[in-house]
Design an enzyme around this catalytic site. Structure first.
Site, PDB file in Angstrom:
ATOM      1  N   GLY A 280       0.824  -1.203   0.000  1.00  0.00           N
ATOM      2  CA  GLY A 280       0.000   0.000   0.000  1.00  0.00           C
ATOM      3  C   GLY A 280       0.860   1.255   0.000  1.00  0.00           C
TER       4      GLY A 280
ATOM      5  N   ASP B 263       0.778   5.709   1.494  1.00  0.00           N
ATOM      6  CA  ASP B 263       0.072   6.810   2.143  1.00  0.00           C
ATOM      7  C   ASP B 263      -0.320   7.878   1.130  1.00  0.00           C
ATOM      8  OD1 ASP B 263       0.285   5.866   4.913  1.00  0.00           O
ATOM      9  OD2 ASP B 263       2.421   6.039   4.513  1.00  0.00           O
TER      10      ASP B 263
ATOM     11  N   LYS C 192       5.441   6.559   1.785  1.00  0.00           N
ATOM     12  CA  LYS C 192       5.120   5.397   2.595  1.00  0.00           C
ATOM     13  C   LYS C 192       5.731   5.567   3.993  1.00  0.00           C
ATOM     14  CE  LYS C 192       5.512   1.340   0.982  1.00  0.00           C
ATOM     15  NZ  LYS C 192       4.272   1.097   1.748  1.00  0.00           N
ATOM     16  N   GLY C 193       5.318   4.679   4.890  1.00  0.00           N
ATOM     17  CA  GLY C 193       5.921   4.695   6.215  1.00  0.00           C
ATOM     18  C   GLY C 193       4.976   5.102   7.320  1.00  0.00           C
TER      19      GLY C 193
ATOM     20  N   GLY D 268       3.037   3.292   8.680  1.00  0.00           N
ATOM     21  CA  GLY D 268       3.090   2.170   9.629  1.00  0.00           C
ATOM     22  C   GLY D 268       4.493   1.892  10.133  1.00  0.00           C
TER      23      GLY D 268
ATOM     24  N   GLU E  84      10.375  -2.016   3.732  1.00  0.00           N
ATOM     25  CA  GLU E  84       9.552  -1.934   2.510  1.00  0.00           C
ATOM     26  C   GLU E  84      10.411  -1.502   1.325  1.00  0.00           C
ATOM     27  OE1 GLU E  84       5.234  -0.838   4.534  1.00  0.00           O
ATOM     28  OE2 GLU E  84       6.532   0.797   3.939  1.00  0.00           O
TER      29      GLU E  84
HETATM   30  C1  5RP Z   1       3.514   1.148   6.220  1.00  0.00           C
HETATM   31  C2  5RP Z   1       3.102   1.753   4.924  1.00  0.00           C
HETATM   32  C3  5RP Z   1       1.703   1.516   4.467  1.00  0.00           C
HETATM   33  O1  5RP Z   1       1.742   0.957   3.200  1.00  0.00           O
HETATM   34  C4  5RP Z   1       0.965   2.811   4.423  1.00  0.00           C
HETATM   35  O2  5RP Z   1       1.051   3.442   5.695  1.00  0.00           O
HETATM   36  C5  5RP Z   1      -0.505   2.618   4.035  1.00  0.00           C
HETATM   37  O3  5RP Z   1      -1.158   1.953   5.053  1.00  0.00           O
HETATM   38  P1  5RP Z   1      -2.687   1.541   4.952  1.00  0.00           P
HETATM   39  O4  5RP Z   1      -2.785   0.521   3.871  1.00  0.00           O
HETATM   40  O5  5RP Z   1      -2.991   0.983   6.317  1.00  0.00           O
HETATM   41  O6  5RP Z   1      -3.487   2.776   4.641  1.00  0.00           O
HETATM   42  O7  5RP Z   1       3.845   2.410   4.254  1.00  0.00           O
HETATM   43  O8  5RP Z   1       4.789   1.564   6.603  1.00  0.00           O
END
Ligand code: 5RP
Length: 222
Positions: free
Chosen positions: A86, A88, A98-99, A101, A107
């Site tokens: 996925g 952001d 990204k990041g 999470g 990643e």
């Molecule tokens: C985690 C990420 C995720 O891919 C990003 O935060 C998107 O998360 P979600 O699918 O829960 O919206 O980069 O480090």
């Protein structure tokens, strides 16, 4: 459709996208987050079609194992056909932030190895210009304040994500208000600050394919 339903739709679309290309030796790189979790759940139905997966976080590794999918150490894998994850934020060049999470470093490593990087996102993640979402930067803990001062010089407002320790023992600064005119330029500039492990701009290695969940169905963008 709700955002969760869109996430489920793109997770299933990604499993369908790679299904015809899987063989018994295939290893699938898997990202982190709620959208990646939807992909893992869909992929589980095909678990007898491929050898296993490489995970971009401990959380993803656990979910894969819970589904009975073998998880390999990236160091023991010669070739990775796909990486599915996925984002952001994503722009029309398939450059990403990204990041959210905190899994950005692993990643980025798995994405670098993969032959094809398939990004899955619902339409709320699509933007004209990257940077409204605060850019995550993973840092070596003792360098955090120094890196924060350097990020201010780049025009950003870094905020320490307190209480979060990454799978690599790093800490996260979320950088607000960055003007990202060139995603590759900004990615390189931030990575050159001593003490930065990596930053959440995925532009040098952007996605190859975007499966975008919209109210009219899943669109494929390349
Ligand atoms: C985690 C990420 C995720 O891919 C990003 O935060 C998107 O998360 P979600 O699918 O829960 O919206 O980069 O480090």
């Amino acid at each position: 459709m709700t955002q969760d339903e869109l996430k489920r739709a793109v997770g299933e679309a990604a499993a369908a996208y790679i299904r015809p290309k899987l063989d018994k030796d295939s290893i699938v790189g898997v990202g982190t987050g709620s959208t990646a979790n939807c992909f893992i759940d869909a992929l589980a139905q095909d678990k007898f079609l491929f050898a296993g997966a490489v995970a971009s976080s401990e959380a993803t590794a656990q979910r894969l194992r819970d589904h009975g999918i073998e998880v390999f150490d990236l160091n023991n894998v010669g070739k990775l056909d796909f990486y599915i994850d996925g984002a952001d934020e994503v722009n029309r060049n398939l450059e990403l932030i990204k990041g959210g999470g905190a899994a950005l470093t692993r990643e980025k490593i798995v994405a670098a190895v993969a032959r094809e990087f398939i990004c899955i996102a619902d339409e709320t993640k699509m933007v004209e210009r990257l940077g409204k979402f605060p850019l995550p930067v993973e840092v070596i803990p003792m360098a955090r304040s120094y890196v924060a001062r350097e990020l201010v010089k780049l025009g950003g407002n870094p905020v320490y994500r307190e209480g979060v320790v990454t799978d690599n023992g790093g800490q996260i600064l979320d950088v607000y208000d960055l003007f990202v005119d060139s995603a590759i330029g900004m990615e390189n500039r931030i990575n050159h600050i001593t003490g930065v492990i990596t930053n959440g701009l995925f532009a040098r290695r952007a996605a190859d394919v975007l499966l975008l969940g919209t109210q009219k169905g899943v669109r494929t963008l390349t």
